[in-house]
Design a protein around this motif. Sequence first.
Motif, PDB file in Angstrom:
ATOM      1  N   CYS A   1       0.820  -1.217   0.000  1.00  0.00           N
ATOM      2  CA  CYS A   1       0.000   0.000   0.000  1.00  0.00           C
ATOM      3  C   CYS A   1       0.852   1.265   0.000  1.00  0.00           C
ATOM      4  O   CYS A   1       0.373   2.348  -0.317  1.00  0.00           O
ATOM      5  CB  CYS A   1      -0.954  -0.006   1.193  1.00  0.00           C
ATOM      6  SG  CYS A   1      -2.352  -1.141   0.958  1.00  0.00           S
ATOM      7  N   LYS A   2       2.131   1.129   0.337  1.00  0.00           N
ATOM      8  CA  LYS A   2       3.060   2.253   0.223  1.00  0.00           C
ATOM      9  C   LYS A   2       3.608   2.384  -1.193  1.00  0.00           C
ATOM     10  O   LYS A   2       4.324   3.321  -1.509  1.00  0.00           O
ATOM     11  CB  LYS A   2       4.226   2.077   1.210  1.00  0.00           C
ATOM     12  CG  LYS A   2       3.817   2.179   2.675  1.00  0.00           C
ATOM     13  CD  LYS A   2       4.988   1.882   3.590  1.00  0.00           C
ATOM     14  CE  LYS A   2       4.564   1.946   5.056  1.00  0.00           C
ATOM     15  NZ  LYS A   2       5.691   1.568   5.965  1.00  0.00           N
ATOM     16  N   ALA A   3       3.268   1.406  -2.050  1.00  0.00           N
ATOM     17  CA  ALA A   3       3.768   1.395  -3.428  1.00  0.00           C
ATOM     18  C   ALA A   3       2.616   1.449  -4.427  1.00  0.00           C
ATOM     19  O   ALA A   3       2.621   0.765  -5.444  1.00  0.00           O
ATOM     20  CB  ALA A   3       4.621   0.148  -3.655  1.00  0.00           C
ATOM     21  N   ASN A   4       1.601   2.249  -4.126  1.00  0.00           N
ATOM     22  CA  ASN A   4       0.467   2.477  -5.031  1.00  0.00           C
ATOM     23  C   ASN A   4      -0.426   1.258  -5.243  1.00  0.00           C
ATOM     24  O   ASN A   4      -0.987   1.075  -6.332  1.00  0.00           O
ATOM     25  CB  ASN A   4       0.957   3.009  -6.392  1.00  0.00           C
ATOM     26  CG  ASN A   4       1.450   4.432  -6.294  1.00  0.00           C
ATOM     27  OD1 ASN A   4       0.907   5.221  -5.524  1.00  0.00           O
ATOM     28  ND2 ASN A   4       2.470   4.762  -7.050  1.00  0.00           N
ATOM     29  N   PHE A   5      -0.562   0.436  -4.208  1.00  0.00           N
ATOM     30  CA  PHE A   5      -1.533  -0.649  -4.244  1.00  0.00           C
ATOM     31  C   PHE A   5      -2.695  -0.296  -3.320  1.00  0.00           C
ATOM     32  O   PHE A   5      -2.535   0.459  -2.369  1.00  0.00           O
ATOM     33  CB  PHE A   5      -0.904  -1.967  -3.795  1.00  0.00           C
ATOM     34  CG  PHE A   5      -0.051  -2.623  -4.849  1.00  0.00           C
ATOM     35  CD1 PHE A   5      -0.476  -3.766  -5.495  1.00  0.00           C
ATOM     36  CD2 PHE A   5       1.177  -2.085  -5.194  1.00  0.00           C
ATOM     37  CE1 PHE A   5       0.306  -4.375  -6.473  1.00  0.00           C
ATOM     38  CE2 PHE A   5       1.970  -2.669  -6.169  1.00  0.00           C
ATOM     39  CZ  PHE A   5       1.530  -3.830  -6.810  1.00  0.00           C
TER      40      PHE A   5
ATOM     41  N   VAL B   1      -4.552  -4.562  -5.248  1.00  0.00           N
ATOM     42  CA  VAL B   1      -4.517  -4.195  -6.669  1.00  0.00           C
ATOM     43  C   VAL B   1      -3.577  -3.021  -6.904  1.00  0.00           C
ATOM     44  O   VAL B   1      -3.570  -2.043  -6.144  1.00  0.00           O
ATOM     45  CB  VAL B   1      -5.935  -3.814  -7.155  1.00  0.00           C
ATOM     46  CG1 VAL B   1      -5.913  -3.412  -8.630  1.00  0.00           C
ATOM     47  CG2 VAL B   1      -6.902  -4.965  -6.931  1.00  0.00           C
ATOM     48  N   ASN B   2      -2.793  -3.113  -7.968  1.00  0.00           N
ATOM     49  CA  ASN B   2      -1.905  -2.033  -8.375  1.00  0.00           C
ATOM     50  C   ASN B   2      -2.732  -0.953  -9.084  1.00  0.00           C
ATOM     51  O   ASN B   2      -3.334  -1.208 -10.128  1.00  0.00           O
ATOM     52  CB  ASN B   2      -0.827  -2.570  -9.324  1.00  0.00           C
ATOM     53  CG  ASN B   2       0.297  -1.577  -9.552  1.00  0.00           C
ATOM     54  OD1 ASN B   2       0.113  -0.375  -9.410  1.00  0.00           O
ATOM     55  ND2 ASN B   2       1.467  -2.078  -9.916  1.00  0.00           N
ATOM     56  N   LEU B   3      -2.763   0.240  -8.501  1.00  0.00           N
ATOM     57  CA  LEU B   3      -3.588   1.315  -9.052  1.00  0.00           C
ATOM     58  C   LEU B   3      -3.231   1.656 -10.503  1.00  0.00           C
ATOM     59  O   LEU B   3      -4.104   2.047 -11.288  1.00  0.00           O
ATOM     60  CB  LEU B   3      -3.460   2.565  -8.179  1.00  0.00           C
ATOM     61  CG  LEU B   3      -4.196   2.523  -6.836  1.00  0.00           C
ATOM     62  CD1 LEU B   3      -3.654   3.591  -5.894  1.00  0.00           C
ATOM     63  CD2 LEU B   3      -5.692   2.722  -7.037  1.00  0.00           C
ATOM     64  N   LYS B   4      -1.976   1.507 -10.863  1.00  0.00           N
ATOM     65  CA  LYS B   4      -1.552   1.896 -12.218  1.00  0.00           C
ATOM     66  C   LYS B   4      -2.128   0.993 -13.310  1.00  0.00           C
ATOM     67  O   LYS B   4      -2.138   1.358 -14.487  1.00  0.00           O
ATOM     68  CB  LYS B   4      -0.025   1.921 -12.321  1.00  0.00           C
ATOM     69  CG  LYS B   4       0.649   0.577 -12.221  1.00  0.00           C
ATOM     70  CD  LYS B   4       2.170   0.682 -12.361  1.00  0.00           C
ATOM     71  CE  LYS B   4       2.583   0.859 -13.793  1.00  0.00           C
ATOM     72  NZ  LYS B   4       4.057   0.786 -13.971  1.00  0.00           N
TER      73      LYS B   4
END
Length: 245
Positions: free
Chosen positions: A190-194, A203-206
């Motif tokens: 969650c610190k890496a855009n999940f 889920v990976n937001l990107k």
Amino acid sequence: MKTLLIEDKAYIRKGLLNLLQLIDTKVEVIGECESVKDAVVVANACKPELVFLDINLTDGTAFDFLEQTENLSFKVIFITAYEEYALKALKIGAVDYLLKPVDIDDLETALQKVTTLSVNQQKQQIKTVKQVWNTEDSKLILSLQDSFQVIDLNELLFCESDKGYTTFYCSTNKKYIVSKTLKEFEDRLCKANFTRPHQSFLVNLKFIDKYDKAGVIHLKNGKKIPVSSRKKELFLNEFLNWKNT
């Protein structure tokens, strides 16, 4: 010296304030923030001369804040938990940093050191820190049955948990299964855009193509991920405020 405290944990901010009061310095704390968004607003309005800056904030990282305030002139002292990759980056960049919980002797040393560098010198050092940080922070090592697998978080689509096992699905069409629960990876990812829209998924937001209001995430590879009703509001907040940097 006008000083801004940017740290997402209130007890850390309070402890730092108490230590600063014990030290006979000319530090004047003009504000406290716990998020990148608030910190940018306060910094632009108050123009601090010194910033105590936590690496991981509620809505991003220290580097997100620095990118959005790059035209301001202030010294930086980073604050970090004892994490190997963080310390490696900070040491290589020779930037002043404090470990949590903050020690008064370390605080005094950092304050003395930060006065010796110009703002421009420190900005150059921070660029080095960011490069190392991004390289280290984009990898995850999975302990598989017969090996240790390195995966690039920029290629990780989503994770799915089932009966104590977690499966990692990558954009390269590879998947890896580990005998750990999703909860054990949640803080890190969650610190890496999940985001965690459901108890069984990270889920990976990107890689999100769209979200339909029926409560389903559509990924760019066609996979559909459910959003639980109790997590819908939190997911929408993360999704609508996310910036692909």
